[in-house]
Write a protein that holds these residues in place. Structure first.
Motif, PDB file in Angstrom:
ATOM      1  N   GLU A   8      31.996-133.887  49.547  1.00 38.38           N
ATOM      2  CA  GLU A   8      31.907-133.294  50.891  1.00 38.38           C
ATOM      3  C   GLU A   8      32.919-132.175  51.058  1.00 38.38           C
ATOM      4  N   GLN A  44      31.774-129.060  49.291  1.00 39.55           N
ATOM      5  CA  GLN A  44      30.786-128.321  50.071  1.00 39.55           C
ATOM      6  C   GLN A  44      31.445-127.481  51.158  1.00 39.55           C
ATOM      7  N   TYR A  82      31.400-123.434  51.202  1.00 35.14           N
ATOM      8  CA  TYR A  82      30.725-122.764  52.320  1.00 35.14           C
ATOM      9  C   TYR A  82      31.636-121.700  52.931  1.00 35.14           C
ATOM     10  N   ASN A 135      31.373-132.618  56.596  1.00 36.22           N
ATOM     11  CA  ASN A 135      30.816-131.322  56.187  1.00 36.22           C
ATOM     12  C   ASN A 135      29.667-130.879  57.078  1.00 36.22           C
ATOM     13  N   THR A 137      17.473-131.490  49.300  1.00 37.21           N
ATOM     14  CA  THR A 137      18.590-132.229  49.892  1.00 37.21           C
ATOM     15  C   THR A 137      18.328-133.726  49.815  1.00 37.21           C
ATOM     16  N   SER A 166      23.033-122.874  51.521  1.00 37.62           N
ATOM     17  CA  SER A 166      23.593-124.225  51.616  1.00 37.62           C
ATOM     18  C   SER A 166      22.974-125.159  50.576  1.00 37.62           C
ATOM     19  N   ILE A 188      25.039-124.845  47.507  1.00 40.57           N
ATOM     20  CA  ILE A 188      26.322-125.523  47.727  1.00 40.57           C
ATOM     21  C   ILE A 188      26.181-127.021  47.510  1.00 40.57           C
ATOM     22  N   LEU A 189      25.128-127.606  48.081  1.00 34.93           N
ATOM     23  CA  LEU A 189      24.909-129.045  47.923  1.00 34.93           C
ATOM     24  C   LEU A 189      24.716-129.416  46.458  1.00 34.93           C
ATOM     25  N   ALA A 208      27.947-129.160  44.505  1.00 33.35           N
ATOM     26  CA  ALA A 208      28.926-130.199  44.846  1.00 33.35           C
ATOM     27  C   ALA A 208      28.655-131.513  44.139  1.00 33.35           C
TER      28      ALA A 208
END
Length: 295
Positions: free
Chosen positions: A25, A28, A32, A69, A99, A198, A201-202, A205
């Motif tokens: 988290e 991320q 971001y 996050n 996701t 995003s 990013i996920l 991570a």
């Protein structure tokens, strides 16, 4: 980052082994702010002040504190730091689907490998946190994350007690998910062509810890090299562009942004909270070990 340009303060768990943080988290949230070019000071939870006053990840904007996050990114978007602006309906649907894939099939394996696998937890993850985080918060943090991981796995497999069987289930599900992520990425730099969102990013991570952490009982990093080399390149690409100050040296953090807080700066309220927490921890230990019995 110069103080006069700082608008926000982001509190996170420190990093190591080429990771900006050992908490996905926190990874991320940090990434971001870098991609969105948020004027932000990163503060690590290896100081009493940050440990006592803030959870991780948390974003401070004046008197407002955002926790987690999801809450952080939603708030930053409301402040016009939105890296997903312009995504069409199809790309938004793809983001939601991937996701779910990451959360349901990759995250459980990472939680298991880090906090439940006996060798990894006892020889790598827990000792690292006990050394880096401040007493007694290191105990609180490791106990909470281990319990959260156990609850997650128990919810997924309520009738299975054998950890090796559970690991096999998790490995199979995660392997399929890694293959799907690899196929979707292909030869592109990012999942939606040339600009990270995003979704990138996920994915980063939850891939980076598998690739970079020196796990004791598993060697998932080499699997990426052999089976999904484009995912490994994806992680290295993001490192090079958005976190070039990271190295693979053990116990590395971003020194240029690290807030070296002097213990004398900790407020009186923080000291009181710390003292109460320490006393509570010691008394709990004494009662549990039977040195003192409550009547």
């Amino acid at each position: 980052m110069a103080n006069e340009t700082v608008e926000f303060r982001l509190n996170v768990v420190p990093g190591d082994f080429g990771l900006v943080s050992l908490d996905p988290e926190c990874i991320q949230s940090i990434l971001y702010t870098r991609i969105a070019k948020v004027p932000c000071e990163v503060r690590f939870s290896d100081s009493y002040k940050v440990c006592t006053l803030f959870s991780t990840p948390s974003l401070v904007d004046g008197k407002k504190v955002l926790k987690g996050n999801q809450e952080i990114t939603q708030y930053l978007r409301s402040k016009n730091y939105n890296i997903d602006f312009g995504l069409n309906g199809m790309k938004c649907s793809t983001t939601m689907a991937i996701t779910s894939l990451v959360q349901e099939k990759i995250r459980p394996l990472l939680e298991f490998v880090m906090w439940i696998d006996k060798r990894n937890a006892e020889e790598l993850i827990i000792p690292w946190h006990m050394k880096v985080l401040r007493l007694p918060f290191n105990y609180f943090y490791t106990n909470r994350h281990k319990k959260d991981a156990e609850n997650l796995i128990e919810t997924m497999y309520p009738y299975e007690d054998n950890p090796e069987v559970i690991k096999d289930y998790l490995n199979k599900a995660a392997t399929e998910a890694f293959s799907s992520l690899s196929s979707l990425l292909g030869e592109k730099d990012y999942y939606f062509e040339h600009s990270p969102t995003s979704l990138d990013i996920l994915v980063y991570a939850y891939l980076a810890p598998f690739i970079k952490l020196p796990f004791v009982s598993v060697d998932i990093g080499n699997m990426f090299t052999n089976l999904w080399p484009n995912l490994e390149k994806f992680v290295k690409r993001i490192d090079a562009k958005f976190m070039p100050d990271l190295t693979d040296n053990a116990r590395n953090v971003i020194q240029s942004e690290r807030n070296l807080v002097n213990d004398e700066e900790v407020s009186i309220s923080a000291v009181i909270i710390l003292s109460v927490s320490a006393v509570t921890l010691v008394m709990t230990f004494i009662v549990q070990r039977g040195f003192f019995r409550l009547r």
